[in-house]
Scaffold this active site. Structure first.
Site, PDB file in Angstrom:
ATOM      1  N   GLU A 114       0.842  -1.200   0.000  1.00  0.00           N
ATOM      2  CA  GLU A 114       0.000   0.000   0.000  1.00  0.00           C
ATOM      3  C   GLU A 114       0.881   1.255   0.000  1.00  0.00           C
ATOM      4  OE1 GLU A 114      -3.983  -1.454   2.372  1.00  0.00           O
ATOM      5  OE2 GLU A 114      -2.095  -1.344   3.483  1.00  0.00           O
ATOM      6  N   GLU A 134      -3.086  -9.853   4.345  1.00  0.00           N
ATOM      7  CA  GLU A 134      -3.818  -9.549   5.573  1.00  0.00           C
ATOM      8  C   GLU A 134      -4.926 -10.541   5.910  1.00  0.00           C
ATOM      9  OE1 GLU A 134      -2.394  -5.415   4.180  1.00  0.00           O
ATOM     10  OE2 GLU A 134      -2.974  -7.326   3.294  1.00  0.00           O
TER      11      GLU A 134
END
Length: 259
Positions: A114, A134
């Site tokens: 990210e 995640e």
């Protein structure tokens, strides 16, 4: 400038921002997020800087958010102090006045990807891996992995990383459009500096305006792009000069509609 976790080094027209927590694979905590904000402030304040490079120290670019930093937070703290704050920091990086090049010297995972996704260009070393793991922890990407990364890379590739937990090599990432170039191990920062010199040689005002327009076309930061471009245009008009002069002289403005 150095603050222990994030360094900013100015080399002529190029600013090199280094995330420096190698013992933790540059995993991000609150202090590092704050330091990244300060780094953005420093880059923005230096008119000589025309392009910035973002990289990591040691073996990793960034392993993402430090689980120890957020694992003990309440749901409310996690949503506000971690996710929303991280979003603001990453938005700041993504909307820097100057182009940002990510030199991926090591793995970019979860929040690390990210982070890399805030850059305009990504140059990866051949040994690295990229992914959004995640959901394997029962968590979801929280720093724009399902938002900015979808806009920049496309929804299907993000689905594969998030839903299927797929990891990609540097070369696979290049073919999928996750990175723009692959270089030999140890060569990402130098390659980024070469590309940065190319960017810095071009018209800085045109580059800044083009970056805003591209972001707007991609559905990112539309309001800022429109207002920034409109304000720059208005600031160059004779009408504005007249308006300011009239205010200072306490008289009615005599606008002529002159650009």
């Amino acid at each position: 400038m150095a603050d222990g976790t994030v360094r900013v080094e100015i080399e002529g027209a190029v600013a090199v921002i280094t995330v420096a927590r190698p013992g933790k694979l540059n995993a991000l905590d609150i202090d590092m997020l704050k330091a990244l904000t300060a780094a953005c402030d420093e880059v923005e304040a230096n008119a000589a800087v025309r392009v910035a490079i973002l990289t990591g120290e040691g073996k990793a670019f960034s392993a993402g958010g430090d689980i120890k930093a957020w694992g003990g937070m309440s749901a409310n703290e996690f949503g506000h102090a971690w996710v929303r704050f991280g979003h603001r920091v990453f938005e700041r990086l993504a909307t820097l006045r100057v182009p940002l090049i990510a030199a991926l010297n090591g793995h970019a995972l979860g929040g690390g990807l990210e982070l890399a996704g805030t850059a305009d260009v990504r140059i990866a070393e051949e040994h690295i891996k990229i992914g959004l793991p995640e959901t394997g922890l029962g968590m979801i990407p929280g720093w724009s992995g399902t938002q900015r990364l979808v806009k920049r890379f496309g929804p299907q590739i993000v689905r594969r990383m998030v839903l299927g937990g797929e990891m990609f090599t540097a070369e696979e990432a290049r073919t999928l459009g996750l990175v723009d170039a692959v270089v030999e191990t140890g060569g990402s920062v130098e390659a980024a500096k070469v590309y940065a010199a190319r960017v810095a040689s071009r018209g800085p005002a045109a580059i800044e305006i083009a970056k805003l327009m591209i972001a707007s076309a991609n559905g990112e930061d539309n309001g800022t792009a429109v207002e920034a471009l409109g304000s720059i245009l208005a600031a160059k008009t004779a009408d504005l000069k007249e308006g300011v002069a009239a205010f200072s002289e306490k008289r009615p403005a005599q606008f002529k509609g002159e650009w």
